[in-house]
Design an enzyme around this catalytic site. Structure first.
Site, PDB file in Angstrom:
ATOM      1  N   HIS A  98       0.834  -1.219   0.000  1.00 39.45           N
ATOM      2  CA  HIS A  98       0.000   0.000   0.000  1.00 39.45           C
ATOM      3  C   HIS A  98       0.866   1.265   0.000  1.00 39.45           C
ATOM      4  O   HIS A  98       0.514   2.272   0.624  1.00 39.45           O
ATOM      5  CB  HIS A  98      -0.946   0.035   1.205  1.00 39.45           C
ATOM      6  CG  HIS A  98      -1.974  -1.051   1.218  1.00 39.45           C
ATOM      7  ND1 HIS A  98      -3.240  -0.898   0.709  1.00 39.45           N
ATOM      8  CD2 HIS A  98      -1.922  -2.329   1.674  1.00 39.45           C
ATOM      9  CE1 HIS A  98      -3.924  -2.015   0.861  1.00 39.45           C
ATOM     10  NE2 HIS A  98      -3.146  -2.913   1.440  1.00 39.45           N
ATOM     11  N   ASN A 132     -10.214  -2.745   2.553  1.00 41.55           N
ATOM     12  CA  ASN A 132      -9.889  -2.863   1.129  1.00 41.55           C
ATOM     13  C   ASN A 132     -11.168  -2.708   0.313  1.00 41.55           C
ATOM     14  O   ASN A 132     -12.271  -2.821   0.853  1.00 41.55           O
ATOM     15  CB  ASN A 132      -9.283  -4.241   0.823  1.00 41.55           C
ATOM     16  CG  ASN A 132      -7.795  -4.310   1.139  1.00 41.55           C
ATOM     17  OD1 ASN A 132      -7.146  -3.298   1.341  1.00 41.55           O
ATOM     18  ND2 ASN A 132      -7.262  -5.522   1.175  1.00 41.55           N
ATOM     19  N   HIS A 134      -3.871   1.084  11.964  1.00 37.75           N
ATOM     20  CA  HIS A 134      -3.673  -0.203  12.635  1.00 37.75           C
ATOM     21  C   HIS A 134      -5.048  -0.779  12.993  1.00 37.75           C
ATOM     22  O   HIS A 134      -5.803  -0.127  13.737  1.00 37.75           O
ATOM     23  CB  HIS A 134      -2.845   0.043  13.902  1.00 37.75           C
ATOM     24  CG  HIS A 134      -2.600  -1.189  14.727  1.00 37.75           C
ATOM     25  ND1 HIS A 134      -2.710  -2.470  14.213  1.00 37.75           N
ATOM     26  CD2 HIS A 134      -2.242  -1.325  16.021  1.00 37.75           C
ATOM     27  CE1 HIS A 134      -2.441  -3.332  15.175  1.00 37.75           C
ATOM     28  NE2 HIS A 134      -2.155  -2.668  16.274  1.00 37.75           N
ATOM     29  N   TYR A 139       0.967  -4.140  12.152  1.00 43.38           N
ATOM     30  CA  TYR A 139       0.839  -2.717  11.805  1.00 43.38           C
ATOM     31  C   TYR A 139       1.660  -1.796  12.702  1.00 43.38           C
ATOM     32  O   TYR A 139       2.225  -0.813  12.237  1.00 43.38           O
ATOM     33  CB  TYR A 139      -0.641  -2.301  11.771  1.00 43.38           C
ATOM     34  CG  TYR A 139      -1.349  -2.833  10.538  1.00 43.38           C
ATOM     35  CD1 TYR A 139      -1.580  -4.196  10.385  1.00 43.38           C
ATOM     36  CD2 TYR A 139      -1.760  -1.997   9.517  1.00 43.38           C
ATOM     37  CE1 TYR A 139      -2.203  -4.706   9.258  1.00 43.38           C
ATOM     38  CE2 TYR A 139      -2.389  -2.491   8.380  1.00 43.38           C
ATOM     39  CZ  TYR A 139      -2.614  -3.847   8.261  1.00 43.38           C
ATOM     40  OH  TYR A 139      -3.222  -4.349   7.149  1.00 43.38           O
TER      41      TYR A 139
HETATM   42 FE1  HDE Z   1      -2.536  -4.785   5.502  1.00 47.20          FE
HETATM   43  N1  HDE Z   1      -0.689  -4.021   5.938  1.00 47.20           N
HETATM   44  N2  HDE Z   1      -1.904  -6.606   6.082  1.00 47.20           N
HETATM   45  N3  HDE Z   1      -4.315  -5.615   4.925  1.00 47.20           N
HETATM   46  N4  HDE Z   1      -3.168  -3.030   4.874  1.00 47.20           N
HETATM   47  C1  HDE Z   1      -0.319  -2.754   5.756  1.00 47.20           C
HETATM   48  O1  HDE Z   1       0.815  -1.507   7.368  1.00 47.20           O
HETATM   49  C2  HDE Z   1      -0.793  -6.860   6.799  1.00 47.20           C
HETATM   50  C3  HDE Z   1      -4.681  -6.917   5.046  1.00 47.20           C
HETATM   51  C4  HDE Z   1      -4.425  -2.692   4.463  1.00 47.20           C
HETATM   52  O2  HDE Z   1      -3.173   3.442   4.177  1.00 47.20           O
HETATM   53  C5  HDE Z   1       1.020  -2.458   6.351  1.00 47.20           C
HETATM   54  O3  HDE Z   1       1.189   0.670   7.788  1.00 47.20           O
HETATM   55  C6  HDE Z   1      -0.745  -8.236   7.181  1.00 47.20           C
HETATM   56  C7  HDE Z   1      -6.094  -7.076   4.863  1.00 47.20           C
HETATM   57  C8  HDE Z   1      -4.483  -1.313   4.082  1.00 47.20           C
HETATM   58  O4  HDE Z   1      -1.488   3.329   5.559  1.00 47.20           O
HETATM   59  C9  HDE Z   1       1.427  -3.790   6.999  1.00 47.20           C
HETATM   60  C10 HDE Z   1      -1.865  -8.801   6.628  1.00 47.20           C
HETATM   61  C11 HDE Z   1      -6.571  -5.818   4.614  1.00 47.20           C
HETATM   62  C12 HDE Z   1      -3.195  -0.818   4.290  1.00 47.20           C
HETATM   63  C13 HDE Z   1       0.248  -4.656   6.663  1.00 47.20           C
HETATM   64  C14 HDE Z   1      -2.591  -7.781   5.954  1.00 47.20           C
HETATM   65  C15 HDE Z   1      -5.448  -4.925   4.653  1.00 47.20           C
HETATM   66  C16 HDE Z   1      -2.397  -1.913   4.790  1.00 47.20           C
HETATM   67  C17 HDE Z   1       2.006  -1.809   5.436  1.00 47.20           C
HETATM   68  C18 HDE Z   1      -2.301 -10.246   6.663  1.00 47.20           C
HETATM   69  C19 HDE Z   1      -8.003  -5.385   4.298  1.00 47.20           C
HETATM   70  C20 HDE Z   1      -2.705   0.576   4.042  1.00 47.20           C
HETATM   71  C21 HDE Z   1       2.171  -0.388   5.927  1.00 47.20           C
HETATM   72  C22 HDE Z   1      -2.352 -10.813   7.905  1.00 47.20           C
HETATM   73  C23 HDE Z   1      -8.930  -5.590   5.362  1.00 47.20           C
HETATM   74  C24 HDE Z   1      -2.758   1.403   5.277  1.00 47.20           C
HETATM   75  C25 HDE Z   1       1.357  -0.297   7.105  1.00 47.20           C
HETATM   76  C26 HDE Z   1      -2.443   2.845   4.978  1.00 47.20           C
HETATM   77  C27 HDE Z   1      -1.051  -1.808   5.160  1.00 47.20           C
HETATM   78  C28 HDE Z   1       0.178  -5.929   7.096  1.00 47.20           C
HETATM   79  C29 HDE Z   1      -3.794  -8.027   5.245  1.00 47.20           C
HETATM   80  C30 HDE Z   1      -5.595  -3.530   4.402  1.00 47.20           C
HETATM   81  C31 HDE Z   1       2.755  -4.359   6.560  1.00 47.20           C
HETATM   82  C32 HDE Z   1       0.339  -8.877   7.989  1.00 47.20           C
HETATM   83  C33 HDE Z   1      -6.892  -8.380   4.966  1.00 47.20           C
HETATM   84  C34 HDE Z   1      -5.689  -0.557   3.546  1.00 47.20           C
HETATM   85  O5  HDE Z   1       1.570  -3.667   8.376  1.00 47.20           O
END
Ligand code: HDE
Length: 679
Positions: A75, A147, A338, A361
């Site tokens: 993202h 999402n 987060h 997060y």
């Molecule tokens: Fe994320 N995801 N994600 N994700 N995600 C990040 O956090 C992660 C998942 C989503 O605008 C990271 O700050 C794991 C689902 C959005 O700043 C990180 C898993 C959904 C954004 C991270 C998921 C999301 C992130 C990267 C699986 C929809 C952008 C930078 C277990 C419900 C946030 C950050 C923004 C961002 C980890 C799966 C949505 C790496 C480990 C499911 C919208 O922490």
């Protein structure tokens, strides 16, 4: 244009106090020293070496050398805006969350994003979109990190690094950028079949949204609401855009990527600046705890959605985005979301993907934002105030004046003190848990195809065609063994679909397979979304010699229908009508492109050059091929006649503007005219 500052944002004083106005001020160093010179470094003689003592040069250069921070692992490409959320009160029986009480207004900050590409990548790529919202509530920050698709690729967080490594550019050469259309992603897809459901969503039109203003947001996981009596209710959260859900067509998306890599962010920014504030309603699907096992899938499985026909969506509030950021880096880049930032009344479920996110997060911000004090960055500050015994660490901003930073204490009367749940203190939902320690997938998570089939069954013929084309495009970029493996996987969803894809890929078509179900969910098809002409953008092709009265009528009516327009001509400056009307040209054929408009209106003029005609015909062809409405009057009619398009759907042509306007706006409202024939 005048900035529209809505009252909702004035409440956000914690953020506002850090806004710095540099315009009109004296230039200083970071120590506040006013400088007499900022263009030349300090040298021993005009042509001599720069001196070590030049503190001003060193400070300026050092700051510049460290201007970048690590981008988000996923993202990375995002765009933010401020707004306000107002609760309808309909969630009150289910949650004690203060910001969901009737009439309560809460400032919010939203960040939209693509998942795959780097921070500078294209925006109209085929990808999932992120839709994160920070609610600055009086009970602390609540982050809804969503999402634009309601399911995810994997079922367990421990596989997230594997998934991401597969879709990112390949390690040996960092190719390709911002796309899943390559071997490693599709190798992952074939070998981790729980991806099949999100896989088909990612191949659908949802992966190429027309606008951030026109896409849904889904919490994916099942969360829990908890009310005043401590009763829990499972909940799926959704954002519903007031403008409906609309997409680009794939060829158009690719062309836009070249013409305007910032297409989606510009669209949002311009809409907010123009006062066309995007609105989204927050909806919930509520599932009583007693019904946890009532479904033919596991509520904890993030690769499954709850069909809206089975559990209807109750609308609980509305968000309006009404202010652009002042500084992209300070706000959009530094904001830290987060899913674990919750408030009393909202709690988690045991979805193993959510459980892993609850670790990831905060952890990721330590690298990205450089330490444990990122909550003190203005955009991340809780408006409710922060008081605890945490101290020091990199970049600490707060100057905690108390000499006591531990519990239990008597020197500070045992403060900061904890607050009983009845008085608003957060207490976790007391769910009974038990079981053996195992590394295993629950039996109830083993069905990977039923809902991929549900999605396929819910699509209309056009949407199905697009899905087949998208699989063919993406897998067509992969090696033969990867294509073959994936045709086998998608044959488990629908045999006919897989056969069509196989044919396009030169793969032996499968003869058996297909998930045996005719179940569908009409809410999943974009055919059933709401449609409006509002904020649709018209390219008006205009040249000297037009009928001024008629054209003025058109432009007035477009504005009255809340549409916007740009005048396109061979060169910039103005164009003149026969009655002396003078209209400013916004763009030329080289500074804009047909793909950047929702619709064209052809008017032209009597004496246009050959080049003008040629460029216009390119505009017409693209607009036609992408199924968009074309209006025409005066000289424009002739161009459509020559192109043999006059009798096609979505073509609205005629001599009198008064008769044209209504059918034209109706045709724009239809959006895409899929029943057009190839000419
Ligand atoms: Fe994320 N995801 N994600 N994700 N995600 C990040 O956090 C992660 C998942 C989503 O605008 C990271 O700050 C794991 C689902 C959005 O700043 C990180 C898993 C959904 C954004 C991270 C998921 C999301 C992130 C990267 C699986 C929809 C952008 C930078 C277990 C419900 C946030 C950050 C923004 C961002 C980890 C799966 C949505 C790496 C480990 C499911 C919208 O922490």
């Amino acid at each position: 244009m005048e900035r529209n500052n809505d009252s909702g944002n004035k409440k956000h004083e914690q953020l506002d106090q850090f806004r710095t106005e540099d315009e009109g001020k004296d230039l200083t160093t970071n120590q506040g020293l006013r400088m007499s010179e900022d263009e030349f470094s300090l040298k021993a003689g005009e042509r001599g070496p720069t001196l070590m003592e030049d503190f001003h040069f060193r400070e300026k250069m050092t700051h510049f050398d460290h201007e970048r921070i690590p981008e988000r692992v996923v993202h990375a490409r995002g765009f933010g805006a401020h707004g306000e959320f107002e609760a309808y009160g309909t969630a009150e029986p289910y949650t004690k969350a203060g910001f969901l009480k009737k009439g309560k207004k809460t400032p919010v900050f939203v960040r939209f994003s693509t998942v795959n590409g780097f921070r500078g990548s294209n925006e109209t790529v085929r990808d999932v979109r992120g839709f994160s919202t920070k609610f600055y509530t009086e009970e602390g920050n609540y982050d809804f990190v969503a999402n634009n698709m309601p399911v995810f690729f994997i079922q367990d967080a421990i596989k997230f690094p594997d998934l991401v490594h597969s879709f990112k550019p390949e390690p040996k050469n960092e190719i390709p950028q911002a796309t899943n259309a390559h071997n490693t992603f599709w190798d992952f897809h074939a070998n981790n079949t729980e991806s099949a459901h999100l896989g088909i969503w990612a191949m659908s039109d949802r992966a190429v949204p027309r606008s951030f203003r026109m896409m849904e947001g889904f919490g994916v996981h099942t969360f829990r609401f908890v009310n005043d009596e401590g009763k829990g209710t499972f909940v799926k959260l959704h954002w519903k855009p007031k403008l409906g859900v609309h997409s680009l067509v794939w060829e158009e998306a690719q062309m836009i990527a070249g013409n305007d890599p910032d297409f989606n962010r510009k669209d949002l920014y311009d809409a907010i600046e123009a006062g066309n504030y995007p609105e989204y309603e927050l909806g919930v699907q509520l599932i009583p705890e007693e019904d946890e096992f009532k479904f033919d899938f596991d509520l904890l499985d993030p690769t499954k959605l709850v069909p809206e026909e089975e559990v209807p969506v109750t609308l609980i509030g509305k968000m309006t985005l009404n202010r652009n950021t002042d500084n992209h880096f300070a706000e959009t880049e530094q904001v830290a979301f987060h899913p674990g930032h919750i408030v009393p009344g909202i709690d988690f479920s045991n979805d193993p993907l959510l459980q892993g996110r609850l670790f990831s997060y905060t952890d990721t911000q330590l690298t990205r934002l450089g330490g444990p004090n990122f909550h003190e960055i203005p955009i991340n500050r809780a408006v409710s105030g922060v008081h605890n015994n945490q101290r020091e660490g990199m970049h600490r901003m707060d100057i905690n004046t108390s000499n006591v930073a531990y519990h239990n204490n008597s020197l500070a009367d045992n403060t900061p003190k904890t607050v009983p749940a009845e008085e608003g203190g957060f207490e976790p939902y007391q769910e009974q848990v038990g079981g053996k320690k195992v590394r295993a997938r629950s039996e109830s998570f083993k069905d990977h195809y039923s809902q991929a089939k549900l999605f396929w069954n819910s699509m209309n013929d056009v949407e199905k065609k697009h899905i087949v084309a998208a699989y063919s495009f993406e897998l067509g970029k992969c090696d033969m063994p990867i294509r073959e493996m994936n045709v086998k996987v998608i044959a488990n969803i629908d045999l006919e679909m897989a056969q069509k894809v196989a044919k396009n890929l030169g793969v032996e078509p499968p003869t058996e397979g297909g998930f045996d179900s005719t179940k569908s969910s009409p809410a999943l098809s974009q055919e059933n979304t709401v449609k409006f002409p509002d904020t649709r953008k018209v390219g008006v092709i205009l040249a000297d010699g037009f009928d001024g009265q008629e054209v003025n009528m058109l432009l007035d009516q477009l504005t009255a229908a809340k549409m916007s327009y740009e005048v396109v001509n061979e060169h910039q400056g103005t164009v003149k009508g026969t009655d002396g009307t003078e209209i400013t040209v916004d763009y030329t054929f080289t500074t804009t492109d047909a793909v950047l408009y929702d619709t064209l209106f052809l008017i032209g003029g009597p004496d246009v050059s050959k080049m003008f005609k040629k460029e216009t015909s390119k505009f017409v062809e693209k607009t036609f091929d992408h199924y968009k409405t074309i209006g025409a009057t005066q000289h424009g009619i002739q161009w459509l006649e020559e192109a043999d398009m006059l009798n096609q759907p979505g073509i609205v042509a005629g001599e009198k503007m008064a008769d044209l306007i209504t059918p034209y706006i109706e045709a724009v409202t239809v959006d895409r005219h899929w029943n057009r024939e190839v000419v």
